[in-house]
Motif scaffolding. Structure first.
Motif, mmCIF file in Angstrom:
data_model
loop_
_atom_site.group_PDB
_atom_site.id
_atom_site.type_symbol
_atom_site.label_atom_id
_atom_site.label_comp_id
_atom_site.label_asym_id
_atom_site.label_seq_id
_atom_site.Cartn_x
_atom_site.Cartn_y
_atom_site.Cartn_z
ATOM 1 N N ALA A 1 0.832 -1.203 0.000
ATOM 2 C CA ALA A 1 0.000 0.000 0.000
ATOM 3 C C ALA A 1 0.865 1.252 0.000
ATOM 4 O O ALA A 1 0.562 2.239 -0.687
ATOM 5 N N GLU A 2 1.964 1.237 0.763
ATOM 6 C CA GLU A 2 2.845 2.408 0.799
ATOM 7 C C GLU A 2 3.509 2.620 -0.555
ATOM 8 O O GLU A 2 3.621 3.754 -1.038
ATOM 9 N N ALA A 3 3.941 1.520 -1.177
ATOM 10 C CA ALA A 3 4.554 1.636 -2.503
ATOM 11 C C ALA A 3 3.555 2.204 -3.504
ATOM 12 O O ALA A 3 3.899 3.072 -4.323
ATOM 13 N N ALA A 4 2.316 1.732 -3.430
ATOM 14 C CA ALA A 4 1.289 2.229 -4.353
ATOM 15 C C ALA A 4 1.026 3.710 -4.132
ATOM 16 O O ALA A 4 0.824 4.473 -5.092
ATOM 17 N N ALA A 5 1.035 4.133 -2.872
ATOM 18 C CA ALA A 5 0.807 5.549 -2.571
ATOM 19 C C ALA A 5 1.918 6.431 -3.139
ATOM 20 O O ALA A 5 1.704 7.618 -3.427
ATOM 21 N N GLN A 6 3.094 5.848 -3.336
ATOM 22 C CA GLN A 6 4.226 6.573 -3.916
ATOM 23 C C GLN A 6 4.276 6.417 -5.432
ATOM 24 O O GLN A 6 5.229 6.858 -6.070
ATOM 25 N N GLY A 7 3.244 5.760 -5.991
ATOM 26 C CA GLY A 7 3.186 5.610 -7.442
ATOM 27 C C GLY A 7 3.853 4.361 -7.983
ATOM 28 O O GLY A 7 4.073 4.248 -9.191
ATOM 29 N N HIS A 8 4.155 3.394 -7.117
ATOM 30 C CA HIS A 8 4.828 2.171 -7.550
ATOM 31 C C HIS A 8 3.908 0.968 -7.321
ATOM 32 O O HIS A 8 3.511 0.689 -6.191
ATOM 33 N N ARG A 9 3.585 0.289 -8.377
ATOM 34 C CA ARG A 9 2.821 -0.953 -8.294
ATOM 35 C C ARG A 9 3.516 -2.022 -9.130
ATOM 36 O O ARG A 9 4.064 -1.717 -10.191
ATOM 37 N N PRO A 10 3.494 -3.267 -8.696
ATOM 38 C CA PRO A 10 4.018 -4.332 -9.553
ATOM 39 C C PRO A 10 3.094 -4.532 -10.758
ATOM 40 O O PRO A 10 1.952 -4.067 -10.755
ATOM 41 N N ARG A 11 3.582 -5.208 -11.757
ATOM 42 C CA ARG A 11 2.797 -5.373 -12.980
ATOM 43 C C ARG A 11 1.587 -6.279 -12.754
ATOM 44 O O ARG A 11 0.503 -6.019 -13.272
ATOM 45 N N ARG A 12 1.774 -7.350 -12.018
ATOM 46 C CA ARG A 12 0.664 -8.244 -11.699
ATOM 47 C C ARG A 12 -0.008 -7.806 -10.403
ATOM 48 O O ARG A 12 0.549 -7.032 -9.622
ATOM 49 N N SER A 13 -1.198 -8.330 -10.163
ATOM 50 C CA SER A 13 -1.923 -8.015 -8.933
ATOM 51 C C SER A 13 -1.452 -8.914 -7.789
ATOM 52 O O SER A 13 -0.936 -10.018 -8.012
ATOM 53 N N ILE A 14 -1.661 -8.438 -6.583
ATOM 54 C CA ILE A 14 -1.286 -9.167 -5.375
ATOM 55 C C ILE A 14 -2.555 -9.504 -4.597
ATOM 56 O O ILE A 14 -3.352 -8.613 -4.287
ATOM 57 N N LEU A 15 -2.740 -10.775 -4.309
ATOM 58 C CA LEU A 15 -3.832 -11.192 -3.425
ATOM 59 C C LEU A 15 -3.254 -11.447 -2.045
ATOM 60 O O LEU A 15 -2.361 -12.282 -1.877
ATOM 61 N N LEU A 16 -3.731 -10.705 -1.060
ATOM 62 C CA LEU A 16 -3.322 -10.875 0.329
ATOM 63 C C LEU A 16 -4.427 -11.636 1.046
ATOM 64 O O LEU A 16 -5.570 -11.172 1.104
ATOM 65 N N ALA A 17 -4.095 -12.830 1.550
ATOM 66 C CA ALA A 17 -5.127 -13.728 2.062
ATOM 67 C C ALA A 17 -4.788 -14.224 3.462
ATOM 68 O O ALA A 17 -3.657 -14.639 3.732
ATOM 69 N N ALA A 18 -5.784 -14.171 4.342
ATOM 70 C CA ALA A 18 -5.697 -14.789 5.665
ATOM 71 C C ALA A 18 -6.719 -15.925 5.672
ATOM 72 O O ALA A 18 -7.928 -15.681 5.717
ATOM 73 N N TRP A 19 -6.222 -17.139 5.567
ATOM 74 C CA TRP A 19 -7.113 -18.299 5.516
ATOM 75 C C TRP A 19 -7.577 -18.675 6.915
ATOM 76 O O TRP A 19 -6.861 -18.498 7.895
ATOM 77 N N ASN A 20 -8.752 -19.255 6.989
ATOM 78 C CA ASN A 20 -9.237 -19.789 8.254
ATOM 79 C C ASN A 20 -9.196 -21.312 8.220
ATOM 80 O O ASN A 20 -9.069 -21.929 7.160
ATOM 81 N N SER A 21 -9.264 -21.906 9.395
ATOM 82 C CA SER A 21 -9.437 -23.357 9.570
ATOM 83 C C SER A 21 -8.327 -24.185 8.939
ATOM 84 O O SER A 21 -8.553 -25.313 8.509
#
Length: 540
Positions: free
Chosen positions: A356-376
């Motif tokens: 999020a901080e990198a994106a706020a500075q105008g830097h994003r990777p080319r692909r998307s990032i899925l951030l996941a907290a799995w349960n069980s």
């Protein structure tokens, strides 16, 4: 000083001549991880057991953090929650199994209650048919293996537990790691798809010839008193089962085999085949009735998305994940699960902040990032399995899965560690002070190389040693479901220790300096993978 962001036209990760630090990596700080973990793994969170108020609170806390960071909800109906169902089961009345000499016989010989029991995932149903022996009851086209080399439509399958070559490190069935296709539920679905009307499982007496008390095992499978933690199953799997599934005693299997003149031990030995075998008619017919009551338990993962910058690659994902559940409270003892897996969970949140901080500075990777907290995860990797059943984007668009589970300690295996350390060499915590195990690299050399390159300036000792091990670590965390669905994935794991799954797994015992380095390694790896013009491939 923070180095420049990786250029959009970045070379393949495997061919970069020099590692460039990912923008935002400096925001990953041990102090913030420590503060988060002292909340998540506090006594007030009561061990975050599945289907408890504290587990739900943990999910809400993670979702609130994702929202505060400005990440995109990736769950159901614009939320951060991906919902799914777990199932528990109770045994009903009317479970029965009777043997008949022919299809026209009406005088069946009923089996006694201590000779069989229904399996928890069994459908409540009845079936009649001729019994055929189908070896291990496995069908696995990628391995060129099939125990159903013949028509079993309308038949009742008798299948062995386990798999061929279970003690062979070179077995195509994941070496000495128990393969997923050997799971009884998966075998049941395979038999059902082939046309079987019921399936009976029996002990593999060739590989397990030791004395066996079936009645005692049956009583443990269906205890009269409910266990502290319910025995959950994944609803998406169980709801597909339409046929009776039962476990039977070897003595009952011998009765089924009598008309054929065959012995169970001989059939089991012959089933050790590299390619499978054709079903064998046994000349016995059975009538089966099963009664199992299913109860649905709602569950949920927490998922957030950082969209990539490249219009041609942003539909592809790099998954960064951990599990937020643990084992609850046992009497007066709170099982806080600071290392397992509070450490990985706060790692995901810190990595989310860096993106999020990198994106706020105008830097994003080319692909998307899925951030996941799995349960069980502790109940059977069910959150990750549920995601693979209904992914937010097709699984062939997942470039890699970077799973963090226990990243806060030093591996420590006592000389007399007992069964919980089976297959692991004795070692001191000091010998692993700067080390982390990366599990799953034998499935993808290109993913291994990407992680090794990302580690260049971080300087951890990467140990690549547990992919084919009697400890079964390979299948014990949330990278496993993805590997079984054809997605490259690895597990970042600092190792087992004497406090694992005990009341002593507390936040005071975490090595926060090391955890910061590991989180930075995972972030750098994720950034590189999401920015590269190529993607890792599965080697097998």
């Amino acid at each position: 000083m923070r180095r420049a962001a990786i250029a959009t036209a970045v070379l393949s990760v495997s061919t970069l001549s020099a590692q460039q630090s990912a923008p935002g990596i400096g925001s990953i700080k041990k102090e913030e991880m420590r503060a988060d973990l002292f909340f998540l793994a506090s006594d007030s969170m009561q061990g975050r057991l599945t289907d408890t108020p504290e587990n739900k609170l943990a999910a809400e806390w993670i979702a609130a953090r994702f929202a505060r960071l400005g990440l995109k909800p990736a769950g159901d109906e614009g939320t951060f929650y991906q919902t799914f169902n777990l199932v528990t089961a109770t045994r009903g009345d009317g479970n029965a199994l009777a043997l008949r000499a022919s299809a026209l016989s009406t005088d069946g010989s009923p089996s006694t209650a201590d000779e069989f029991h229904p399996l928890r995932f069994s459908a409540s149903s009845t079936a009649s048919g001729e019994v055929v022996f189908a070896g291990f009851g496995i069908t696995s086209p990628p391995r060129g293996y099939d125990d159903y080399g013949g028509d079993i439509t309308g038949k009742v399958v008798l299948a062995l537990d386990h798999e061929p070559g279970e003690a062979d490190p070179n077995s195509p069935f994941d070496g000495i790691v128990t393969s997923q296709v050997a799971d009884q539920l998966w075998k049941t679905l395979a038999a059902q798809e082939k046309g079987a009307v019921a399936i009976l499982f029996v002990r593999d007496v060739h590989n397990h010839p030791d004395p066996f008390d079936f009645a005692r095992a049956s009583a443990g499978y269906w205890p009269t008193r409910p266990s502290r933690i319910p025995r959950y199953m994944l609803g998406a799997w169980v709801e597909r089962v339409r046929i009776p599934a039962l476990q039977i005693a070897p003595a009952l299997a011998a009765r089924l085999l009598q008309p054929s003149g065959r012995q169970l031990a001989d059939l089991a030995k012959a089933s050790e085949s590299p390619k499978g075998s054709a079903p064998i008619p046994l000349g016995t017919f059975v009538d089966v009735s099963t009664s199992v009551t299913r109860t649905i338990v709602p569950d949920r993962n927490v998922v957030a998305l950082l969209e990539g910058s490249d219009p041609n690659l942003r539909d592809e994902l790099v998954v960064v994940c951990a599990h937020y559940d643990h084992d609850g409270v046992n009497g007066a003892d709170v099982l806080n699960g600071a290392d397992d897996d509070g450490s990985g969970t706060v790692g995901v949140m810190e990595i989310a902040e860096a993106f999020a901080e990198a994106a706020a500075q105008g830097h994003r990777p080319r692909r998307s990032i899925l951030l996941a907290a799995w349960n069980s995860e502790e109940r059977g990797l069910f959150g990750a399995w549920a995601y693979t059943e209904v992914p937010i984007r097709p699984l062939d668009r997942v470039v890699a899965v970077l799973n963090m589970d226990m990243i806060g300690r030093n591996e420590e295996v006592p000389e007399s560690g007992g069964g919980r350390f089976r297959g692991l060499e004795a070692q001191t915590a000091e010998s692993n002070a700067n080390a982390i195990n990366i599990i799953g690299t034998t499935r993808s050399a290109s993913l291994k190389e990407a992680i090794e390159r990302a580690n260049g300036e971080i300087g951890l000792t990467l140990r690549l040693r547990y992919d084919n091990n009697a400890s079964q670590l390979m299948r014990r965390s949330d990278h496993w479901p993805f590997l079984n669905r054809g997605v490259p994935g690895v597990w970042f794991h600092t190792g087992l220790h004497p406090d694992y799954h005990t009341p002593n797994d507390d936040p005071e015992r975490i090595n926060y300096d090391k955890m910061e380095k590991i989180a930075r390694l995972v972030y750098q790896s994720a950034w590189d993978l999401a920015s590269s013009s190529s993607r890792p491939v599965l080697d097998r």
